[in-house]
Design an enzyme around this catalytic site. Structure first.
Site, PDB file in Angstrom:
ATOM      1  N   GLU A 212       0.826  -1.207   0.000  1.00 31.51           N
ATOM      2  CA  GLU A 212       0.000   0.000   0.000  1.00 31.51           C
ATOM      3  C   GLU A 212       0.852   1.244   0.000  1.00 31.51           C
ATOM      4  OE1 GLU A 212      -2.502   0.277   3.377  1.00 31.51           O
ATOM      5  OE2 GLU A 212      -3.098  -1.817   3.218  1.00 31.51           O
TER       6      GLU A 212
ATOM      7  N   CYS B 219     -10.792  -0.172   4.262  1.00 36.43           N
ATOM      8  CA  CYS B 219      -9.455  -0.738   4.154  1.00 36.43           C
ATOM      9  C   CYS B 219      -9.364  -2.200   4.529  1.00 36.43           C
ATOM     10  CB  CYS B 219      -8.464   0.041   5.010  1.00 36.43           C
ATOM     11  SG  CYS B 219      -7.942   1.530   4.200  1.00 36.43           S
TER      12      CYS B 219
END
Ligand code: SAH
Length: 341
Positions: free
Chosen positions: A88, A324
């Site tokens: 990420e 997320c």
């Protein structure tokens, strides 16, 4: 196939020599790779060379597997590396430009009690090229002027690749030392070594407690390097770099938010030119629970009262944080940048 973005100039020269090309083409190739263009678009290389390259190599860029955009302009990317691993990075908007929070490892071996990145341990190191590929991918949503090495992973546990990445940011991407921060859990030998590199990035130290017994409960690394040693290393870093140290302090409800914690911080940080960044724990983890916003501000105010410089981290992208779950870990953002200009 091997991704060329991860190779340095001499490795590129060797590849080109193998194709019967002149050395200088390596510089042209590297410049194109830093721009993020495909072999096909590298117009000052011969068509023949471009074909040879694409038959034998890839450019080495990460693919955007998922993108989440927040109302406040924060963009989170889930990137797929060439071997299928996922990492990420997060681009954040600030008044003075956009900051990218980059990952330095797939996973992490530091095992901090509240941190999601270390849940599965270390999967593998990222190459300097893969870190650059985070920047190259994230530029699709706008220019990036600042970099924080504060995503998944412990940068000083991937020392050589991280230093190569920082040098490349400075020399090839025009992102200077004042615009780069590195966050560490406190690997003392790495901090001393970094001080000698003459790259003078801002050092952020994840302290979270100045009381050894408490810090050990949060961070296994503190069994190896106690608070006093970590602070000595930070002092040495300041002396060499002249850059104020950022102390990261993840505030945990009824754990590290008391008067004894403030007194310990005051003692430990005396003589260190630093700013304390209070970060609210962003989710409950085992026995650790998040503080309220009011608690964070009260804590920072008490630090200030005790003569320390302190602010509460601004939370960005809170509206996309909930999404997320599918990302490899929860994203942590930090506004050390404010301290950085
Ligand atoms: N390994 C480096 C950088 C990655 S973590 C380091 O330890 O500094 C970036 C920051 O986010 C660190 O200060 C880390 O302790 C903090 N952090 C991790 N998990 C968190 C959580 N759940 N809530 C708040 N801060 C967290």
């Amino acid at each position: 196939m091997r991704g060329l973005l991860s190779l340095d100039i001499s490795e590129l020269e060797n590849i080109l020599a193998g194709f019967g090309e002149k050395k200088y083409a390596a510089k042209q190739l590297r410049a194109w790779l830093c721009k993020g263009v495909s072999f096909e678009e590298m117009t000052n290389l011969s068509k023949d060379l471009r074909q040879k390259l694409s038959r034998n190599y890839t450019e080495g860029y990460a693919q955007i597997a998922k993108k989440l955009t927040s109302k406040d302009g924060t963009v989170k990317y889930l990137l797929e590396l060439e071997d299928g691993n996922l990492i990420e990075c997060v681009a954040m908007e600030y008044r003075h430009g956009r900051t990218l929070c980059v990952s330095t490892q797939v996973g992490c071996r530091m095992g901090c009690a509240f941190c999601a990145s270390g849940a599965d341990g270390l999967i593998r190191q990222l190459t300097a090229g893969e870190m650059l590929s985070e920047l190259i991918a994230a530029r699709e949503s706008g220019d990036i002027s600042n970099i924080v090495l504060m995503g998944s992973g412990e940068p000083l546990d991937n020392y050589d690749n991280v230093v190569a990445f920082i040098r490349s940011l400075q020399t090839e991407f025009g992102i200077g030392q004042r615009h780069i921060s590195l966050s560490t859990c406190g690997l003392v030998p790495g901090i001393f070594k970094l001080a000698e590199e003459n790259i003078a990035v801002t050092l952020c130290l994840s302290l979270h407690s100045a009381i050894d017994e408490k810090r050990k409960q949060l961070m296994p690394i503190s069994r190896t390097y106690p608070v006093a040693e970590v602070i000595d290393a930070a002092k040495a870093y300041f002396k060499k770099s002249g850059r104020r140290i950022i102390i990261e302090y993840t505030l945990i409800n009824s754990f590290n938010d008391g008067q004894d914690d403030i007194s310990a911080l005051k003692r430990a940080l005396s003589g260190l030119n630093c700013h304390v960044n209070v970060i609210p724990l962003n989710h409950a983890a085992g026995k650790f629970s998040p503080p309220t916003k009011t608690q964070c501000h009260a804590f920072a105010a008490l630090l200030e009262k005790n003569g320390l410089s302190a602010t509460v981290r601004r939370a960005l992208g809170s509206d996309i944080e909930g999404a997320c779950g599918q990302l490899r870990r929860r994203v942590k953002e930090n506004d050390v940048l404010r301290e950085n200009s």
